[in-house]
Design a protein around this motif. Structure first.
Motif, short mmCIF file in Angstrom:
data_model
loop_
_atom_site.label_atom_id
_atom_site.label_comp_id
_atom_site.label_asym_id
_atom_site.label_seq_id
_atom_site.Cartn_x
_atom_site.Cartn_y
_atom_site.Cartn_z
N LYS A 6 0.80 -0.99 -0.08
CA LYS A 6 0.07 0.09 0.23
C LYS A 6 0.89 1.12 -0.05
O LYS A 6 1.75 1.39 0.76
CB LYS A 6 -0.97 -0.06 1.17
N PHE A 9 -2.77 5.98 1.82
CA PHE A 9 -4.12 5.82 2.63
C PHE A 9 -4.76 7.01 2.67
O PHE A 9 -4.39 8.30 2.83
CB PHE A 9 -3.96 5.48 4.16
N HIS A 11 -8.40 8.11 3.53
CA HIS A 11 -9.47 8.53 4.38
C HIS A 11 -9.56 10.05 3.93
O HIS A 11 -8.71 10.49 4.15
CB HIS A 11 -9.78 8.32 5.59
N TRP A 46 4.47 -3.00 9.20
CA TRP A 46 3.19 -2.94 8.88
C TRP A 46 2.40 -4.39 9.50
O TRP A 46 1.44 -4.47 10.18
CB TRP A 46 2.85 -2.65 7.71
N ARG A 50 -0.10 -4.56 12.57
CA ARG A 50 -1.34 -5.15 12.20
C ARG A 50 -1.91 -6.43 12.96
O ARG A 50 -2.93 -6.17 13.51
CB ARG A 50 -1.68 -5.42 10.66
N GLY A 234 -9.99 5.97 12.67
CA GLY A 234 -11.19 5.48 13.56
C GLY A 234 -12.10 6.54 13.80
O GLY A 234 -13.34 6.40 13.82
N THR A 237 -13.84 8.72 10.23
CA THR A 237 -14.47 7.84 9.19
C THR A 237 -15.81 7.39 9.84
O THR A 237 -17.11 7.54 9.34
CB THR A 237 -13.77 6.51 9.09
N PHE A 303 -7.44 3.60 -1.78
CA PHE A 303 -6.00 3.46 -1.17
C PHE A 303 -5.31 2.81 -2.55
O PHE A 303 -5.83 1.82 -3.02
CB PHE A 303 -5.96 2.36 -0.12
N ARG A 305 -2.15 0.58 -4.33
CA ARG A 305 -0.99 -0.10 -4.00
C ARG A 305 -0.19 0.02 -5.33
O ARG A 305 -0.43 0.34 -6.46
CB ARG A 305 -1.80 -1.43 -4.40
N PRO A 361 -17.55 -1.15 2.64
CA PRO A 361 -17.13 -0.06 2.96
C PRO A 361 -15.75 -0.07 3.34
O PRO A 361 -15.09 0.76 3.75
CB PRO A 361 -18.23 0.52 3.79
N PHE A 362 -15.42 -1.21 4.23
CA PHE A 362 -14.10 -1.50 5.00
C PHE A 362 -13.23 -2.02 4.18
O PHE A 362 -12.02 -2.49 4.45
CB PHE A 362 -14.43 -2.30 5.94
N ARG A 367 -5.23 -5.62 3.38
CA ARG A 367 -5.24 -4.41 4.12
C ARG A 367 -6.50 -3.78 4.28
O ARG A 367 -6.72 -2.81 4.46
CB ARG A 367 -4.42 -3.57 3.15
N CYS A 369 -10.02 -2.83 6.62
CA CYS A 369 -10.08 -2.12 7.70
C CYS A 369 -9.71 -2.98 9.12
O CYS A 369 -10.28 -3.73 9.26
CB CYS A 369 -11.14 -1.40 7.85
C1 HEM Z 1 -17.26 3.48 9.40
C2 HEM Z 1 -15.78 3.44 9.58
C3 HEM Z 1 -14.76 2.99 8.88
C4 HEM Z 1 -14.85 3.07 7.35
C5 HEM Z 1 -15.85 3.05 6.59
C6 HEM Z 1 -13.40 2.44 7.31
C7 HEM Z 1 -12.97 2.06 6.01
C8 HEM Z 1 -11.51 1.81 5.66
C9 HEM Z 1 -11.13 1.17 4.49
C10 HEM Z 1 -11.92 1.31 3.15
C11 HEM Z 1 -9.88 0.74 4.72
C12 HEM Z 1 -8.74 0.21 3.61
C13 HEM Z 1 -8.93 -0.86 3.12
C14 HEM Z 1 -8.14 -1.29 2.06
O1 HEM Z 1 -7.16 -0.55 1.91
O2 HEM Z 1 -8.47 -2.15 1.42
C15 HEM Z 1 -9.61 1.15 6.22
C16 HEM Z 1 -8.18 0.84 6.48
C17 HEM Z 1 -7.87 1.06 7.93
N1 HEM Z 1 -8.90 1.37 9.00
FE1 HEM Z 1 -10.74 1.93 8.68
N2 HEM Z 1 -12.68 2.34 8.36
C18 HEM Z 1 -13.56 2.76 9.41
C19 HEM Z 1 -13.34 2.55 10.81
C20 HEM Z 1 -12.02 2.23 11.38
C21 HEM Z 1 -11.59 2.38 12.71
C22 HEM Z 1 -12.91 2.61 13.82
C23 HEM Z 1 -10.34 2.21 13.05
C24 HEM Z 1 -9.51 1.85 14.10
C25 HEM Z 1 -10.21 1.79 15.52
C26 HEM Z 1 -10.01 2.21 11.87
C27 HEM Z 1 -8.61 1.61 11.26
C28 HEM Z 1 -8.06 1.49 9.85
C29 HEM Z 1 -6.76 1.22 9.66
C30 HEM Z 1 -5.56 0.93 10.94
C31 HEM Z 1 -6.63 0.91 8.34
C32 HEM Z 1 -5.36 0.42 7.73
C33 HEM Z 1 -5.19 -1.23 7.79
C34 HEM Z 1 -4.06 -1.53 6.84
O3 HEM Z 1 -3.35 -0.96 6.28
O4 HEM Z 1 -3.58 -2.65 7.14
N3 HEM Z 1 -11.08 2.17 10.70
N4 HEM Z 1 -10.58 1.64 6.76
#
Ligand code: HEM
Length: 424
Positions: A6, A9, A11, A46, A50, A234, A237, A303, A305, A361-362, A367, A369
């Protein structure tokens, strides 16, 4: 598809982080902040962070009763504030501010075991305002051009984004830093068996690594970045999804009514709070939440890559070194999957339950969420329980459901909206 890492990022509200991600991807790590944290780190750091974060969340009860308790306690405190301000049972609530603090408090309590007190609340809202203002500055342009161009062409703007990022990370990791210092001085006793928050779990890990000897990725600097990343990824979003959701709901009072009827039935006329255990039975609320997330679809650009091996996508050759992305937002408005995608229509998921799996959405994959379970629990418990407690109406004209910054890296709902919360 070949191995990919990746590089950015994005958001919407993490605009400042994106800059640093791109920055990191183009320059040797030693020149920069280091390959630290979670969101913009790659490789072994990472993967290790993770794994650690997911395990720590599980240990702390994410997706289970403990998490539910934290969310409901927070919601109760915030509702008590709403009720205290009520005039004839009605309170006018600035929803963006309400959800910013509520979600901020939940995530703070998971990460550092504390809510914001009154003094911190003001400081926090000031920083949030600063962060939101950089979202206005941040465009797809910033994601596309190399960082050295950004620095040369718009040095003041660039410096401002970096400054905001640092300020936020320092602010949210202040508690971690203080505890680390106490721990170094031997003034803080760790609860090895049952860490109470993320920082404690991390400090336990630092100690375990120290006992093993040799160098370790678990350092104070890395902890600060992991905390900063989790907080930034977190907070906004989730809060934005909630704002977007309520902007939709007040435009559709019939949907709120139908949802409330289901929830009243499930909870014995609201005699107990809605619980995560009710998820299997709350079909209509589940459909409403999916429709909220499909519409909120908070990213305009996904995001990125970097592809490490040549590959083929639908007959097109994609060379190694290419930057690629899967556009989640585009999927969520695909007319072949979601008929009349612009319509807010939860019934689509009742008519065809399989559609629920098409809302992602996640993200998916390695990678995806890290906070998916936390976010889903918050959305379910907050929306469900607010509908059980209040009739929610527009204050003045109906809020817009349009994206306020269509050229930004992510979507922004109307955050100026005030709603009337009328106690049921
Ligand atoms: C409605 C709320 C949220 C949405 C829509 C959301 C959405 C996403 C998306 C689309 C990704 C990237 C996925 C990808 O690249 O394939 C992501 C990554 C991530 N999110 Fe969320 N997220 C939300 C809430 C949260 C919360 C509550 C946390 C932490 C407590 C969080 C922590 C992270 C982290 C650390 C990553 C990076 C993961 C990585 O690179 O390994 N997110 N999120």
């Amino acid at each position: 598809m070949g191995t990919s890492s990746k590089i950015a990022f994005c958001h919407q509200f993490l605009s400042t982080l994106v800059v640093s991600s791109v920055f990191r991807s183009k320059f040797p790590h030693s020149v920069l902040l280091g390959n630290l944290g979670l969101v913009s780190a790659n490789g072994e750091t990472w993967a290790e962070m993770r794994r650690f974060a997911l395990l720590a969340f599980r240990t702390m009860g994410v997706g289970r009763d403990l998490m539910e308790e934290r969310i409901l306690n927070e919601l109760n405190s915030r509702c008590a504030e709403i009720d205290a301000d009520a005039v004839n049972g009605k309170t006018i609530v600035h929803t963006a501010e309400f959800f910013d603090i509520t979600v901020g408090n939940v995530i703070n309590s998971v990460l550092v075991g504390k809510r914001f007190d009154d003094q911190n609340k003001k400081e926090f809202l000031k920083l949030k305002g600063l962060l939101d203002s950089t979202a206005e500055l941040f465009t797809i342009f910033d994601l596309t051009v190399p960082v050295w161009i950004l620095q040369k062409v718009c040095p003041v703007r660039y410096a401002r984004m970096i400054e905001v990022q640092e300020e936020i990370i320092n602010y949210v990791s202040r508690e971690a830093q203080e505890r680390y210092e106490q721990f170094q001085k031997g003034e803080y006793t760790l609860n090895h068996e049952d860490p109470q928050d993320f920082v404690e779990a991390y400090l336990v890990k630092i100690e375990e690594e120290k006992e093993k000897g040799g160098s370790s990725m678990y350092t104070l600097e890395c902890l600060k970045h992991v905390i900063g990343d989790l907080w930034l990824a977190g907070q906004d979003t989730t809060a934005t999804t909630l704002v977007s959701g309520f902007n939709q709901l007040v435009n559709h009072p019939e949907i709120m009514k139908k949802c409330r009827e289901e929830l009243m039935k499930l909870t014995g006329n609201g005699s107990r709070p809605l619980s995560l255990k009710d998820r299997a039975e709350s079909h209509y609320l589940n459909a409403v939440l999916a429709e909220i997330q499909r519409h909120a679809s908070i990213l305009n650009v996904n995001f990125w890559r970097i592809n490490h091996e040549p590959t083929t996508v639908k007959g097109y050759t994609v060379d190694s070194g290419s930057v690629i992305t899967a556009q989640l937002g585009a999927l969520h408005v695909n007319n072949d999957i979601f008929k009349n995608p612009e319509k807010f229509y939860p019934e689509r998921f009742i008519e065809n339950e399989k559609l629920l799996n098409q809302v992602i959405p996640f993200g998916i994959g390695k990678r995806s969420c890290v906070g998916e379970n936390i976010a889903k629990s918050e959305l379910y418990l907050m929306i469900g329980n607010l509908l059980l407690r209040y009739d929610i109406r527009p204050h003045g004209s109906l809020p817009s459901t349009e994206d306020q910054l269509p050229y930004s890296a992510g979507k922004l709902p109307d955050k100026t909206v005030k709603l009337e919360f009328v106690k049921l």
